[in-house]
Write a protein that holds these residues in place. Structure first.
Motif, short mmCIF file in Angstrom:
data_model
loop_
_atom_site.label_atom_id
_atom_site.label_comp_id
_atom_site.label_asym_id
_atom_site.label_seq_id
_atom_site.Cartn_x
_atom_site.Cartn_y
_atom_site.Cartn_z
N ARG A 139 0.83 -1.20 0.00
CA ARG A 139 0.00 0.00 0.00
C ARG A 139 0.87 1.25 0.00
O ARG A 139 1.99 1.25 0.53
N VAL A 140 0.32 2.32 -0.59
CA VAL A 140 0.97 3.63 -0.59
C VAL A 140 -0.09 4.68 -0.24
O VAL A 140 -1.28 4.44 -0.43
N PRO A 141 0.34 5.84 0.31
CA PRO A 141 -0.64 6.86 0.72
C PRO A 141 -1.39 7.45 -0.48
O PRO A 141 -0.87 7.48 -1.59
N LEU A 142 -2.60 7.89 -0.23
CA LEU A 142 -3.33 8.63 -1.25
C LEU A 142 -2.64 9.95 -1.52
O LEU A 142 -2.52 10.39 -2.67
N LEU A 143 -2.16 10.57 -0.42
CA LEU A 143 -1.51 11.88 -0.55
C LEU A 143 -0.34 11.94 0.42
O LEU A 143 -0.49 11.67 1.62
N TYR A 144 0.82 12.31 -0.09
CA TYR A 144 2.00 12.48 0.75
C TYR A 144 2.02 13.89 1.33
O TYR A 144 1.30 14.79 0.87
N GLU A 145 2.86 14.09 2.34
CA GLU A 145 2.95 15.40 2.99
C GLU A 145 3.42 16.49 2.04
O GLU A 145 3.07 17.66 2.21
N ASN A 146 4.21 16.12 1.05
CA ASN A 146 4.72 17.11 0.09
C ASN A 146 3.72 17.43 -1.03
O ASN A 146 4.03 18.16 -1.96
N GLY A 147 2.52 16.85 -0.95
CA GLY A 147 1.49 17.14 -1.94
C GLY A 147 1.43 16.15 -3.09
O GLY A 147 0.50 16.20 -3.90
N GLN A 148 2.38 15.24 -3.17
CA GLN A 148 2.35 14.24 -4.23
C GLN A 148 1.34 13.14 -3.90
O GLN A 148 1.02 12.89 -2.74
N HIS A 149 0.85 12.47 -4.96
CA HIS A 149 -0.09 11.36 -4.79
C HIS A 149 0.64 10.03 -4.83
O HIS A 149 1.74 9.91 -5.36
N GLY A 150 -0.02 9.01 -4.28
CA GLY A 150 0.51 7.67 -4.39
C GLY A 150 0.36 7.14 -5.81
O GLY A 150 -0.49 7.60 -6.58
N ASN A 151 1.20 6.17 -6.14
CA ASN A 151 1.22 5.62 -7.50
C ASN A 151 0.64 4.20 -7.48
O ASN A 151 1.20 3.31 -6.83
N PRO A 152 -0.46 3.93 -8.19
CA PRO A 152 -1.05 2.59 -8.20
C PRO A 152 -0.16 1.53 -8.82
O PRO A 152 -0.41 0.34 -8.66
N ASN A 153 0.89 1.95 -9.53
CA ASN A 153 1.85 0.98 -10.05
C ASN A 153 2.77 0.45 -8.95
O ASN A 153 3.45 -0.55 -9.14
N GLU A 154 2.76 1.15 -7.80
CA GLU A 154 3.63 0.77 -6.69
C GLU A 154 2.87 0.05 -5.57
O GLU A 154 3.45 -0.70 -4.80
N GLY A 155 1.59 0.29 -5.45
CA GLY A 155 0.80 -0.35 -4.41
C GLY A 155 -0.61 0.21 -4.40
O GLY A 155 -0.93 1.12 -5.17
N PHE A 156 -1.45 -0.34 -3.50
CA PHE A 156 -2.81 0.18 -3.42
C PHE A 156 -2.77 1.60 -2.87
O PHE A 156 -2.16 1.86 -1.84
N VAL A 157 -3.46 2.51 -3.54
CA VAL A 157 -3.43 3.93 -3.16
C VAL A 157 -4.61 4.25 -2.24
O VAL A 157 -5.77 4.14 -2.64
N GLY A 158 -4.30 4.64 -1.00
CA GLY A 158 -5.34 5.08 -0.08
C GLY A 158 -5.90 3.97 0.80
O GLY A 158 -5.26 2.95 1.04
N ASP A 159 -7.14 4.17 1.25
CA ASP A 159 -7.84 3.25 2.15
C ASP A 159 -8.72 2.31 1.34
O ASP A 159 -9.72 2.73 0.76
N MET A 160 -8.38 1.05 1.33
CA MET A 160 -9.12 0.08 0.54
C MET A 160 -10.46 -0.27 1.18
O MET A 160 -11.47 -0.45 0.49
#
Length: 282
Positions: A139-160
């Protein structure tokens, strides 16, 4: 009366060449023979150039014919190969794949990709639930502290489980499937949809990424991720392809529909629009 002789006598002067006639004892000139020779060579060179041009034209025509014949042969071989590969496929096929509903408790509100993987694994004899898989996928965050979004190519983005979230693409799902099925798992991503059809015909359901409308859409947006800019849509959806006929594709939809009938052409275009992502267990 003086005898007239051609300048350049002693040289082979091609037929039809023009040359001057001059007295047998001509006044001294610097290059009398050279002049005659030049004119003779000039005439010969002209005809040689014409012959060379005609020869070059013939060679060019021959080369063009050879290239055309080679292209026709390649096309015929490709057609024969396609026929041999696909001629034995049945016109229609429908598999009986277990249906798993992502909204059944404990629900996976955004877990269509993981729920579809559960169907794929269960159909191949692996006893695993959607929630067990959800606990193992990266899993990866939906939104990082720096304003970037998570990448679905790297893991599930956000709260499943409850949202907000987006989803996950084929790579993390493929890695998770390999934990259960090992080398039997094949990633068909970026291949032709004919490979999906071939696997269905052979009895293997296929995990895919499409969208909730099962037709091409336009509501994409750009995200800045740690891996670079990507295009995403919140309409992303995952299903298991269970069958086909001439005009339709059949899927198990994790929203709760077994062997859902969909327009074949629109479905394929939607699948291609989402990156032609597909996984199979053979």
């Amino acid at each position: 009366m003086q005898e007239l002789i051609p300048i350049g006598t002693g040289f082979n002067i091609p037929y039809g060449c023009r040359f001057k006639m001059q007295p047998k004892n001509p006044p001294v000139t610097r290059y009398p023979v050279y002049i005659g020779r030049c004119r003779a060579l000039h005439c010969s060179s002209g005809r040689s150039t014409e012959k060379s041009r005609k020869w070059g034209d013939r060679r060019l025509k021959q080369l063009s014919r050879l290239i055309a014949a080679a292209l026709i042969l390649i096309i015929l071989l490709l057609a024969i190969n396609f026929y041999e590969v696909h001629s034995d496929l049945p016109e229609k096929k429908l598999l009986d794949v277990p249906l798993v509903n992502q909204m059944d408790e404990p629900r996976l509100y955004n877990g269509c990709e993981i729920t579809s993987l559960a169907m794929l694994l269960q159909d191949n004899g692996y006893r695993v639930t959607k929630n067990e898989l959800a606990g193992q996928v990266k899993r990866v965050p939906l939104l990082y502290e720096n304003g970037q979004h998570g990448n679905p190519n790297e893991g599930f983005v956000g709260d499943m489980e409850n949202g907000p979230g987006l989803g996950v693409y084929h790579k993390p799902v493929y890695q998770l499937a390999k934990k259960y099925a090992g080398s039997k798992v094949k990633d068909l991503t970026n291949q032709s949809f004919s490979e999906v059809i071939r696997n269905i015909a052979e009895g293997h359901p296929v995990w895919v990424i499409v969208n909730t409308r099962f037709r091409p859409i336009s509501n994409f947006q750009k995200w800045d991720t740690p891996q670079g800019e990507i295009k995403i849509t919140y309409s992303e959806h995952s299903v298991v392809v269970t069958g086909y006929d001439t005009n339709h594709i059949f899927v198990n939809d994790p929203y709760g529909t077994k062997n859902k009938q969909l327009d074949r052409e629109k479905f394929i275009k939607a699948w291609e629009q989402m990156g032609s992502q597909a996984i199979v267990i053979q």
